[in-house]
Scaffold this motif. Sequence first.
Motif, short mmCIF file in Angstrom:
data_model
loop_
_atom_site.label_atom_id
_atom_site.label_comp_id
_atom_site.label_asym_id
_atom_site.label_seq_id
_atom_site.Cartn_x
_atom_site.Cartn_y
_atom_site.Cartn_z
N ASN A 20 5.12 28.81 34.39
CA ASN A 20 4.90 27.49 34.97
C ASN A 20 3.42 27.14 35.06
N ILE A 21 2.57 28.14 35.31
CA ILE A 21 1.12 27.90 35.31
C ILE A 21 0.67 27.46 33.92
N GLY A 22 1.11 28.20 32.90
CA GLY A 22 0.76 27.82 31.53
C GLY A 22 1.30 26.46 31.16
N ALA A 23 2.55 26.17 31.56
CA ALA A 23 3.15 24.88 31.26
C ALA A 23 2.41 23.75 31.96
N GLY A 24 1.99 23.99 33.21
CA GLY A 24 1.25 22.96 33.94
C GLY A 24 -0.08 22.63 33.28
N HIS A 25 -0.79 23.67 32.85
CA HIS A 25 -2.07 23.44 32.17
C HIS A 25 -1.85 22.75 30.83
N ALA A 26 -0.80 23.15 30.11
CA ALA A 26 -0.51 22.52 28.82
C ALA A 26 -0.13 21.06 29.00
N THR A 28 -1.12 19.06 31.36
CA THR A 28 -2.35 18.33 31.66
C THR A 28 -3.14 18.06 30.39
N ALA A 29 -3.25 19.08 29.52
CA ALA A 29 -4.00 18.92 28.27
C ALA A 29 -3.34 17.88 27.37
N LEU A 30 -2.01 17.91 27.26
CA LEU A 30 -1.30 16.93 26.42
C LEU A 30 -1.39 15.53 27.01
N SER A 31 -1.29 15.43 28.34
CA SER A 31 -1.39 14.12 28.97
C SER A 31 -2.75 13.48 28.71
N GLU A 32 -3.82 14.30 28.78
CA GLU A 32 -5.16 13.78 28.51
C GLU A 32 -5.32 13.40 27.04
N LEU A 33 -4.73 14.21 26.16
CA LEU A 33 -4.84 13.93 24.73
C LEU A 33 -4.11 12.65 24.35
N LEU A 34 -2.93 12.43 24.94
CA LEU A 34 -2.08 11.31 24.55
C LEU A 34 -2.18 10.10 25.48
N HIS A 35 -2.93 10.26 26.58
CA HIS A 35 -3.11 9.17 27.54
C HIS A 35 -1.77 8.69 28.09
N THR A 36 -0.88 9.61 28.35
CA THR A 36 0.42 9.28 28.92
C THR A 36 0.93 10.48 29.71
N PRO A 37 1.66 10.27 30.80
CA PRO A 37 2.12 11.40 31.62
C PRO A 37 3.13 12.28 30.88
N ILE A 38 2.91 13.58 30.95
CA ILE A 38 3.83 14.57 30.42
C ILE A 38 3.97 15.67 31.47
N ALA A 39 5.20 16.09 31.70
CA ALA A 39 5.46 17.18 32.65
C ALA A 39 6.24 18.27 31.94
N MET A 40 6.01 19.50 32.34
CA MET A 40 6.72 20.64 31.78
C MET A 40 7.12 21.58 32.89
N THR A 171 11.34 26.44 27.98
CA THR A 171 10.48 25.35 28.41
C THR A 171 11.19 24.01 28.32
N ALA A 172 11.05 23.18 29.34
CA ALA A 172 11.57 21.82 29.32
C ALA A 172 10.39 20.86 29.35
N VAL A 173 10.32 19.97 28.36
CA VAL A 173 9.23 18.99 28.25
C VAL A 173 9.78 17.63 28.66
N HIS A 174 9.16 17.01 29.68
CA HIS A 174 9.61 15.72 30.19
C HIS A 174 8.59 14.65 29.82
N HIS A 175 9.09 13.58 29.18
CA HIS A 175 8.20 12.52 28.73
C HIS A 175 9.02 11.26 28.52
N GLU A 178 12.72 11.24 28.90
CA GLU A 178 13.41 12.13 27.97
C GLU A 178 13.08 13.58 28.33
N GLN A 179 13.98 14.48 27.94
CA GLN A 179 13.70 15.91 28.08
C GLN A 179 13.99 16.59 26.76
N GLU A 180 13.02 17.37 26.28
CA GLU A 180 13.21 18.17 25.07
C GLU A 180 13.10 19.64 25.44
N ASP A 181 14.11 20.40 25.07
CA ASP A 181 14.11 21.83 25.36
C ASP A 181 13.45 22.60 24.21
N ALA A 182 12.72 23.63 24.57
CA ALA A 182 12.03 24.46 23.59
C ALA A 182 12.01 25.89 24.09
#
Length: 206
Positions: A20-26, A28-40, A171-175, A178-182
């Motif tokens: 969850n720590i790694g997912a949280g940091h990831a 944040t990095a994706l949200s900054e890159l794409l300028h849109t909220p992403i949660a994992m 991992t569950a990616v929320h955006h 939508e939710q995408e499982d990985a």
Amino acid sequence: MAGTYQLETQAADILRELGNIGAGHAATALSELLHTPIAMRVPQVELIPQDEISSVLGGPESLVACVFLQVMGDVEGTMFFVQSMASAKQLISSIWDGEGQGDGISEIGWSALGEVGNILAANYLSALMDFTHLRMLPSVPLVAVDMAQAILSIAFQDERTEGRYALVIHTAVHHRDEQEDAHFFLFPTPSAQDVLLRALGIGGIV
């Protein structure tokens, strides 16, 4: 799952927290890159025997999209970010408008998926390094689509397979509602497996 190594509660909690720590940091990095909220989030972390891993992906003949990286340093091995084709296309489409809508995935779509896998891998490995104090560095990612068994066999080329386990980070990616499982699979080499498990405070696998 039959044969799955049952982690002690404390070890399972530690691994899930690291995930969850790694997912949280990831995220944040994706949200900054794409300028849109992403949660994992990471609902589960487990150790799975090598010969049962393809069942997590729907069976050995299931078509999957994969981001593949080599892991180098104190712990060597391979790492996979794996999704079903449907989940991969949905993830690409939800992050990059207009991509992933057709029958296949465009070059831009593959590049996007590789970048997502690269960011996730770097952050998951960073969380593991912070906890274990072991150096684990990812290579440049490669992206492929193939049957699950063909993809996973890359990890075991020229290596002893008996007694080998994968550390699996679900991992569950929320955006955008939508939710995408990985699934993230970390396959240490046979010699590195014991080093990593000891550093994580997990006893020998029996």
